[in-house]
Design a protein around this motif. Structure first.
Motif, short mmCIF file in Angstrom:
data_model
loop_
_atom_site.label_atom_id
_atom_site.label_comp_id
_atom_site.label_asym_id
_atom_site.label_seq_id
_atom_site.Cartn_x
_atom_site.Cartn_y
_atom_site.Cartn_z
N GLN A 238 0.85 -1.19 0.00
CA GLN A 238 0.00 0.00 0.00
C GLN A 238 0.88 1.24 0.00
N VAL A 239 0.41 2.28 -0.69
CA VAL A 239 1.16 3.53 -0.76
C VAL A 239 0.24 4.68 -0.40
N PHE A 240 0.79 5.62 0.37
CA PHE A 240 0.09 6.87 0.65
C PHE A 240 1.15 7.97 0.67
N VAL A 241 1.05 8.89 -0.28
CA VAL A 241 2.08 9.90 -0.43
C VAL A 241 1.46 11.30 -0.47
N ARG A 242 2.21 12.23 0.04
CA ARG A 242 1.93 13.65 -0.09
C ARG A 242 3.26 14.34 -0.39
N ALA A 243 3.20 15.60 -0.77
CA ALA A 243 4.42 16.32 -1.13
C ALA A 243 5.41 16.33 0.02
N ARG A 244 4.90 16.45 1.26
CA ARG A 244 5.76 16.42 2.43
C ARG A 244 5.44 15.17 3.25
N SER A 245 6.48 14.50 3.72
CA SER A 245 6.29 13.24 4.42
C SER A 245 5.47 13.42 5.69
N GLN A 246 5.67 14.53 6.41
CA GLN A 246 4.93 14.73 7.65
C GLN A 246 3.43 14.89 7.39
N ASP A 247 3.08 15.46 6.23
CA ASP A 247 1.67 15.58 5.88
C ASP A 247 1.08 14.21 5.56
N LEU A 322 -0.35 10.75 -8.31
CA LEU A 322 1.02 10.88 -7.81
C LEU A 322 1.88 9.69 -8.24
N LEU A 323 1.29 8.51 -8.24
CA LEU A 323 2.02 7.36 -8.75
C LEU A 323 2.42 7.57 -10.21
N GLY A 324 1.47 8.03 -11.01
CA GLY A 324 1.73 8.20 -12.43
C GLY A 324 2.68 9.33 -12.75
N GLU A 325 2.64 10.40 -11.94
CA GLU A 325 3.44 11.58 -12.25
C GLU A 325 4.81 11.57 -11.58
N ARG A 326 4.87 11.13 -10.32
CA ARG A 326 6.08 11.33 -9.52
C ARG A 326 6.82 10.06 -9.14
N ILE A 327 6.17 8.92 -9.20
CA ILE A 327 6.78 7.71 -8.65
C ILE A 327 7.10 6.67 -9.71
#
Length: 360
Positions: A238-247, A322-327
């Protein structure tokens, strides 16, 4: 390597807003996730099979047929099909038909499931789970490869000169993955047939599933299908991402704490350290996912859960973007470096063609 998403179709309340989606909304949401996955440049959409609340996808072939009509490139798979309680004849027929509807964009992932109650619901005995999996898959394998099948077994009525229709598209059956959470018997079955092995890992320690992958690779070679490097491996997480890790950590924590899979086992931080769970920035996600190669070797498929634990559709769609654009673009590039020459690409039916630039 192929990248995609999977959903188990759980209906759960959003711990932030408190609202629980209806079954109708949840089913429609899974279709929306699949369409967005294709738009984002991902390769695979997979859906699990369950037959009791709080899950809604009791008939994956129906959902995947609908998704097939809404997409053009996406590989469609189950995650998983219950090989113990489904009739192999029906599985053979339904997935061959789905193959034709989707022009070959169909895989099948088999498993025993994690709901003991399902066995008596379908007239089977939980104590015979391993035997049912062995016998049912042996029949399914033959039905797709033999025009006329004579069958004598313990789990279903005999067959005399039976022909499953329609026949697989172009004479090539759907690619089969055997998924396991803890079962070495499943790894052995995948190796025996020369099929793929999927480490069905949402919340288990990485090292445990790495041992199953090692067993599968070793036995794949011993059964004469090729070298250990040529075995076909898929992994989940499972993945959950935001621009900042703390967020990311702050926003995901309520979902983690109330999750049926995660809640009460260990803290979010402990889980992220021990399991495939990725919570952080896109760069942190890339770093952790790249590290899976050390544990599992060169793999052919990575699937991510993005809607688990009550995450609303809007948030899940953002995760796909985010997966498609950044990862995933970074993962494709980095995992191509140093990849073993013998490692095969992700499985595709001959009727399909990779999109330009894909590293399937």
């Amino acid at each position: 390597m192929q990248f995609g998403i999977f959903s188990i179709g759980e209906v759960a309340p959003d711990p932030l807003g408190g609202r629980t989606p209806t079954e109708h909304e949840r089913i429609k949401a899974m279709t929306a996730l699949a369409v967005r996955a294709e738009e984002a440049g991902l390769d695979v959409f997979a859906v699990g099979e369950h037959h009791a609340p709080p899950y809604v996808c009791s008939a994956p072939p129906l959902l995947l047929a609908h998704v097939a009509a809404r997409t053009r490139r996406l590989i469609l798979s189950t995650a998983t099909t219950l090989v113990t309680t489904n009739d192999p004849v029906r599985v053979a027929e339904e997935f061959a038909l789905l193959q034709h509807l989707a022009d070959g964009r169909v895989d099948l992932m088999t498993g025993r499931g994690d709901t003991p109650d399902v066995y008596p619901w379908f007239g089977q005995d939980l104590r015979q789970g391993h035997e049912l999996a062995r016998e049912n898959y042996a029949l399914l394998h033959r039905l797709w490869r033999e025009e006329q099948v004579d069958w004598r077994g313990r789990s279903r009525a005999r067959l005399d000169g039976f022909t499953s229709t329609p026949r697989p598209l172009g004479g090539v059956p759907p690619f089969v993955w055997h998924a396991a959470v803890r079962s070495p018997e499943t790894a052995e079955r995948a190796a025996y047939y020369g099929d793929g092995f999927f480490a069905d890992n949402l919340h288990g320690p990485v090292e445990h599933h790495a041992r199953l992958v090692d067993l599968y690779r070793t036995r794949y070679a011993e059964h004469g299908h090729g070298t250990a490097e040529q075995a076909v491996v898929g992994i989940g997480g499972q993945v959950f991402v935001r621009a900042r890790s703390q967020d990311a950590v702050r926003e995901f924590r309520p979902y983690f704490d109330r999750s049926r899979a995660y809640g009460g086992r260990y803290s979010l931080e402990e889980c992220a350290a021990r399991t495939p769970l990725v919570v952080g920035s896109p760069d942190e996600a890339v770093e952790k996912i790249l590290g899976f190669r050390e544990a599992y070797g060169d793999c052919q498929r990575q699937l991510f859960a993005v809607d688990h634990g009550g995450l609303p559709l809007k948030t899940a769609l953002e995760q796909i973007d985010l997966l498609g654009e950044r990862i995933v673009p970074v993962l494709r590039r980095e995992l191509a470096v140093g990849r073993a020459p013998a490692a095969p690409p992700g499985p595709r039916h001959p009727a399909t063609r990779p999109r330009a630039g894909a590293l399937g």
